[in-house]
Write a protein that holds these residues in place. Structure first.
Motif, PDB file in Angstrom:
ATOM      1  N   LYS A 118      44.410   5.407 -21.557  1.00 57.11           N
ATOM      2  CA  LYS A 118      43.736   6.703 -21.654  1.00 57.11           C
ATOM      3  C   LYS A 118      42.525   6.560 -22.574  1.00 57.11           C
ATOM      4  CE  LYS A 118      44.254  11.537 -22.847  1.00 57.11           C
ATOM      5  NZ  LYS A 118      45.102  12.562 -23.436  1.00 57.11           N
ATOM      6  N   LEU A 119      41.345   6.855 -22.035  1.00 54.41           N
ATOM      7  CA  LEU A 119      40.129   6.778 -22.820  1.00 54.41           C
ATOM      8  C   LEU A 119      40.121   7.871 -23.889  1.00 54.41           C
ATOM      9  CD1 LEU A 119      39.326   4.947 -20.433  1.00 54.41           C
ATOM     10  CD2 LEU A 119      37.078   5.960 -20.533  1.00 54.41           C
ATOM     11  N   PRO A 120      39.384   7.639 -24.979  1.00 51.96           N
ATOM     12  CA  PRO A 120      39.262   8.680 -26.003  1.00 51.96           C
ATOM     13  C   PRO A 120      38.684   9.961 -25.387  1.00 51.96           C
ATOM     14  CG  PRO A 120      38.362   6.591 -26.789  1.00 51.96           C
ATOM     15  CD  PRO A 120      38.659   6.423 -25.327  1.00 51.96           C
ATOM     16  N   GLU A 175      35.568  12.695 -29.019  1.00 53.42           N
ATOM     17  CA  GLU A 175      35.660  11.448 -29.778  1.00 53.42           C
ATOM     18  C   GLU A 175      34.581  10.448 -29.355  1.00 53.42           C
ATOM     19  OE1 GLU A 175      40.436  11.235 -30.745  1.00 53.42           O
ATOM     20  OE2 GLU A 175      39.737  10.658 -28.745  1.00 53.42           O
ATOM     21  N   MET A 176      34.353  10.324 -28.046  1.00 48.88           N
ATOM     22  CA  MET A 176      33.334   9.388 -27.568  1.00 48.88           C
ATOM     23  C   MET A 176      31.939   9.856 -27.955  1.00 48.88           C
ATOM     24  SD  MET A 176      34.526   7.625 -24.030  1.00 48.88           S
ATOM     25  CE  MET A 176      35.197   8.980 -23.105  1.00 48.88           C
ATOM     26  N   SER A 177      31.693  11.164 -27.905  1.00 55.93           N
ATOM     27  CA  SER A 177      30.394  11.700 -28.318  1.00 55.93           C
ATOM     28  C   SER A 177      30.113  11.338 -29.771  1.00 55.93           C
ATOM     29  CB  SER A 177      30.349  13.222 -28.147  1.00 55.93           C
ATOM     30  OG  SER A 177      30.439  13.568 -26.798  1.00 55.93           O
ATOM     31  N   ALA A 178      31.115  11.496 -30.629  1.00 53.75           N
ATOM     32  CA  ALA A 178      30.958  11.158 -32.050  1.00 53.75           C
ATOM     33  C   ALA A 178      30.768   9.655 -32.224  1.00 53.75           C
ATOM     34  CB  ALA A 178      32.159  11.647 -32.840  1.00 53.75           C
ATOM     35  N   HIS A 179      31.551   8.866 -31.499  1.00 55.24           N
ATOM     36  CA  HIS A 179      31.470   7.404 -31.609  1.00 55.24           C
ATOM     37  C   HIS A 179      30.085   6.879 -31.225  1.00 55.24           C
ATOM     38  CE1 HIS A 179      32.659   3.189 -31.380  1.00 55.24           C
ATOM     39  NE2 HIS A 179      32.100   3.144 -30.180  1.00 55.24           N
ATOM     40  N   ALA A 195      28.269   9.018 -18.020  1.00 51.97           N
ATOM     41  CA  ALA A 195      28.780   7.650 -17.996  1.00 51.97           C
ATOM     42  C   ALA A 195      30.138   7.598 -17.308  1.00 51.97           C
ATOM     43  CB  ALA A 195      28.886   7.103 -19.417  1.00 51.97           C
ATOM     44  N   LEU A 196      30.989   8.566 -17.606  1.00 48.92           N
ATOM     45  CA  LEU A 196      32.320   8.594 -16.985  1.00 48.92           C
ATOM     46  C   LEU A 196      32.221   8.833 -15.483  1.00 48.92           C
ATOM     47  CD1 LEU A 196      34.300  10.537 -19.726  1.00 48.92           C
ATOM     48  CD2 LEU A 196      34.316   8.073 -19.272  1.00 48.92           C
ATOM     49  N   GLU A 227      39.668   6.984 -13.626  1.00 50.16           N
ATOM     50  CA  GLU A 227      40.117   8.152 -12.850  1.00 50.16           C
ATOM     51  C   GLU A 227      40.300   9.306 -13.816  1.00 50.16           C
ATOM     52  OE1 GLU A 227      43.800   6.736 -11.283  1.00 50.16           O
ATOM     53  OE2 GLU A 227      42.840   5.495  -9.764  1.00 50.16           O
ATOM     54  N   GLY A 228      39.741  10.451 -13.459  1.00 48.63           N
ATOM     55  CA  GLY A 228      39.912  11.648 -14.271  1.00 48.63           C
ATOM     56  C   GLY A 228      41.074  12.473 -13.757  1.00 48.63           C
ATOM     57  N   HIS A 229      41.882  12.993 -14.669  1.00 47.38           N
ATOM     58  CA  HIS A 229      43.015  13.843 -14.309  1.00 47.38           C
ATOM     59  C   HIS A 229      42.856  15.160 -15.049  1.00 47.38           C
ATOM     60  CE1 HIS A 229      45.124  10.634 -12.188  1.00 47.38           C
ATOM     61  NE2 HIS A 229      44.657   9.838 -13.140  1.00 47.38           N
ATOM     62  N   GLN A 230      42.612  16.233 -14.299  1.00 43.67           N
ATOM     63  CA  GLN A 230      42.349  17.556 -14.860  1.00 43.67           C
ATOM     64  C   GLN A 230      43.365  17.920 -15.931  1.00 43.67           C
ATOM     65  OE1 GLN A 230      39.668  19.406 -13.884  1.00 43.67           O
ATOM     66  NE2 GLN A 230      40.133  20.911 -15.444  1.00 43.67           N
ATOM     67  N   GLY A 231      42.878  18.205 -17.122  1.00 43.63           N
ATOM     68  CA  GLY A 231      43.736  18.632 -18.217  1.00 43.63           C
ATOM     69  C   GLY A 231      44.516  17.520 -18.900  1.00 43.63           C
ATOM     70  N   LYS A 232      44.418  16.291 -18.391  1.00 38.12           N
ATOM     71  CA  LYS A 232      45.183  15.178 -18.973  1.00 38.12           C
ATOM     72  C   LYS A 232      44.303  14.098 -19.564  1.00 38.12           C
ATOM     73  CE  LYS A 232      49.261  15.821 -16.183  1.00 38.12           C
ATOM     74  NZ  LYS A 232      50.269  15.215 -15.334  1.00 38.12           N
ATOM     75  N   GLY A 233      43.087  13.946 -19.058  1.00 36.24           N
ATOM     76  CA  GLY A 233      42.176  12.946 -19.592  1.00 36.24           C
ATOM     77  C   GLY A 233      41.657  11.996 -18.540  1.00 36.24           C
ATOM     78  N   VAL A 234      40.959  10.983 -19.024  1.00 29.75           N
ATOM     79  CA  VAL A 234      40.374   9.967 -18.153  1.00 29.75           C
ATOM     80  C   VAL A 234      41.074   8.646 -18.456  1.00 29.75           C
ATOM     81  CG1 VAL A 234      38.251   8.748 -17.529  1.00 29.75           C
ATOM     82  CG2 VAL A 234      38.151  11.172 -18.146  1.00 29.75           C
TER      83      VAL A 234
END
Length: 101
Positions: A52-54, A58-62, A73-74, A84-91
């Motif tokens: 699971k990607l941040p 978190e990525m914006s800050a990084h 980018a994603l 793969e993106g999963h609505q409400g769960k993350g990438v």
């Protein structure tokens, strides 16, 4: 006749480093820089299948950017089949995913 050496070219040819004084090197867009960094982490195994990607925040800050270049980018990586993106769960990195709760 001018040679690449007289123009200050180091390396010459396509993709060479020009090194011309006072001439800025083209800057890579943030979305491409971020996508390449994530690609590198996937190919090195740092981000394995199902990882699971941040979060976007978190990525914006990084990366020191707003959410938009990270989102772009994603989308690039998703179009390439790397994430793969999963609505409400993350990438997640494409591949096996942990079991859903």
């Amino acid at each position: 006749m001018l040679s690449t050496r007289s123009l200050g070219c180091r390396g010459g040819g396509v993709g060479g480093s020009w090194g011309l004084p006072g001439v800025a090197t083209p800057r890579i867009p943030d979305r491409q820089r971020i996508a390449q960094d994530i690609r590198d982490k996937i190919s090195s195994g740092e981000y394995g299948p199902g990882f699971k990607l941040p979060s976007l925040r978190e990525m914006s800050a990084h990366y020191g950017v707003s959410a938009e270049p990270v989102r772009s980018a994603l989308l690039i990586l998703q179009a390439e089949g790397l994430v793969e993106g999963h609505q409400g769960k993350g990438v997640y990195v494409a591949g096996d995913h942990p079991a859903s709760d």
